[in-house]
Design an enzyme around this catalytic site. Structure first.
Site, mmCIF file in Angstrom:
data_model
loop_
_atom_site.group_PDB
_atom_site.id
_atom_site.type_symbol
_atom_site.label_atom_id
_atom_site.label_comp_id
_atom_site.label_asym_id
_atom_site.label_seq_id
_atom_site.Cartn_x
_atom_site.Cartn_y
_atom_site.Cartn_z
ATOM 1 N N LYS A 1 26.722 -4.596 -0.163
ATOM 2 C CA LYS A 1 28.195 -4.502 -0.179
ATOM 3 C C LYS A 1 28.726 -3.728 1.017
ATOM 4 C CE LYS A 1 28.122 -4.236 -5.248
ATOM 5 N NZ LYS A 1 28.402 -3.331 -6.372
ATOM 6 N N ARG B 1 11.533 3.876 3.058
ATOM 7 C CA ARG B 1 11.132 2.887 4.066
ATOM 8 C C ARG B 1 12.356 2.060 4.415
ATOM 9 N NH1 ARG B 1 6.007 -1.062 4.467
ATOM 10 N NH2 ARG B 1 5.143 0.963 4.981
ATOM 11 N N ARG C 1 0.797 -1.225 0.000
ATOM 12 C CA ARG C 1 0.000 0.000 0.000
ATOM 13 C C ARG C 1 0.827 1.270 0.000
ATOM 14 N NH1 ARG C 1 -2.861 -4.083 1.685
ATOM 15 N NH2 ARG C 1 -0.886 -4.646 2.633
ATOM 16 N N THR C 2 1.789 1.330 0.911
ATOM 17 C CA THR C 2 2.556 2.582 1.023
ATOM 18 C C THR C 2 3.307 2.841 -0.281
ATOM 19 O OG1 THR C 2 2.797 2.101 3.367
ATOM 20 C CG2 THR C 2 4.183 3.839 2.479
ATOM 21 N N HIS D 1 5.680 5.978 11.479
ATOM 22 C CA HIS D 1 5.089 5.843 10.149
ATOM 23 C C HIS D 1 4.173 7.056 9.978
ATOM 24 C CE1 HIS D 1 3.823 4.167 6.466
ATOM 25 N NE2 HIS D 1 3.552 2.931 6.826
HETATM 26 C C1 NCD Z 1 2.261 -1.217 8.111
HETATM 27 C C2 NCD Z 1 3.754 -1.012 8.231
HETATM 28 O O1 NCD Z 1 4.518 -1.254 7.307
HETATM 29 O O2 NCD Z 1 4.147 -0.542 9.287
HETATM 30 N N1 NCD Z 1 1.827 -1.357 6.804
HETATM 31 C C3 NCD Z 1 1.504 -0.242 6.098
HETATM 32 O O3 NCD Z 1 2.325 0.601 5.811
HETATM 33 N N2 NCD Z 1 0.222 -0.073 5.773
HETATM 34 C C4 NCD Z 1 1.714 -2.219 9.020
HETATM 35 C C5 NCD Z 1 2.225 -3.639 8.984
HETATM 36 O O4 NCD Z 1 3.123 -3.989 8.235
HETATM 37 O O5 NCD Z 1 1.681 -4.429 9.763
#
Ligand code: NCD
Length: 320
Positions: A95, A118, A65-66, A146
């Protein structure tokens, strides 16, 4: 580039921690633009507002999703997008390159105007920000933050319940390892008055003390329980989270807690008529599919909020 509080102006700034947002006006500003973005998408009127800008999406951890909502956001606004998934397996990190050097490199090789990151380290976004000449947007850092997720979560709450005050939000599941609740808890304290929270987790997955103290320091009333039955009848939002398997030392430890809470039709009978069940997703077994058609199940609509709010954030950061 330094990490600065938003103070009414997103343009040219990093967005690495939710603590940069300190006023309701700043939240309202994002939502106002997100509403405009919603109209653009719904009317199929992509307008090229970010034409000529370049967004690099750099992911060291899995994401559906993100990742795709940032790509969608860049594309809907006409920006170039440089999506790189699988950094931890295929980049020079393998590396031994430092994150600082990787960030400096990406800026040179892509000429990106903003880097969406991320990464599994708690301090990754800060490290990246300090070593970047362009804004860093934190798309999930370790177990800690997040921030863009919490913006879309709050946008969803406002959409579902029509308010950001007087809310009882029950956060359920892996509150120790999950990062989404950490940012959301703080944003709720900025968003409105009389918001209170109940943290529902078994002992093994309780939210860290230091974090709870920090949010209490922002004025939060927080209760803790391990029994979801204690809160379901009174919650305005049931914010359910996945047990974060990737952070467990052994399979055995994970097996012990993985099914700790399951939201099903029976539980939903005890919930208020007007409330919202949310989940950042992915779900594993925390919400049965039988709940999906319940009008209070907001987790699919919640994903679409991610597109609108991320469009808004990119636009505010790049153009103001
Ligand atoms: C979450 C995350 O990556 O922190 N997912 C997201 O971004 N919607 C939650 C998860 O992975 O459980």
């Amino acid at each position: 580039m330094e990490i600065l509080p938003i103070e009414g102006r997103f343009k040219g700034k990093h967005f690495v921690t939710i603590s940069q947002i300190r006023t309701v006006d700043e939240i309202e500003r994002i939502f106002e633009v997100a509403d405009e973005m919603k109209a653009i998408v719904e009317d199929k009127k992509a307008n090229g507002d970010l034409a000529g800008y370049c967004v690099a999406e750099i992911f060291y951890q899995p994401s559906t999703r993100t990742f795709t909502s940032f790509l969608g956001a860049a594309n809907w606004l006409g920006a170039m997008s440089i999506p790189v998934h699988g950094m931890s397996a295929y980049s020079s990190a393998v590396k031994g390159e430092s994150l600082a050097d990787t960030i400096r490199s990406l800026y040179q090789t892509t000429a990106a105007d903003v880097i969406v990151l991320r990464h599994p380290d708690d301090d990754s976004s800060e490290v990246a920000a300090q070593n970047s000449e362009v804004p860093i947007v934190n798309a999930g850092s370790g177990k800690k933050e997040h921030p863009t997720q919490s913006v879309l979560d709050l946008y969803t709450i406002r959409q579902e319940l029509g308010k950001m005050d007087d809310l009882h939000v029950a956060m359920v599941g892996d509150l120790k390892n999950g990062r989404t609740i950490k940012s959301l808890a703080k944003l709720l304290m900025v968003a409105g008055k009389n918001n209170r929270m109940t943290f529902v987790a078994p002992d093994e997955l309780k939210a860290p003390e230091g974090f709870i103290e920090e949010v209490r320091g922002m004025g939060a009333e927080i209760e803790e329980t391990d029994d979801i039955e204690n809160v379901v009848a009174d919650a305005d939002v049931l914010y359910v989270t996945r047990v974060q398997k990737e952070w467990f030392d052994t399979e055995e430890d994970y097996e012990k807690v993985k099914g700790c809470y399951v939201v099903d039709e029976e539980l939903m009978k005890k919930a208020k008529k007007k409330m919202a069940v949310m989940h950042p997703l992915p779900r594993v077994n925390e919400i049965v599919t039988g709940v999906d058609d319940d009008p209070r199940a907001a987790y699919f609509r919640q994903m679409r909020s991610g597109l609108y709010t991320r469009m808004a954030l990119l636009k505010l950061i790049l153009r103001g």
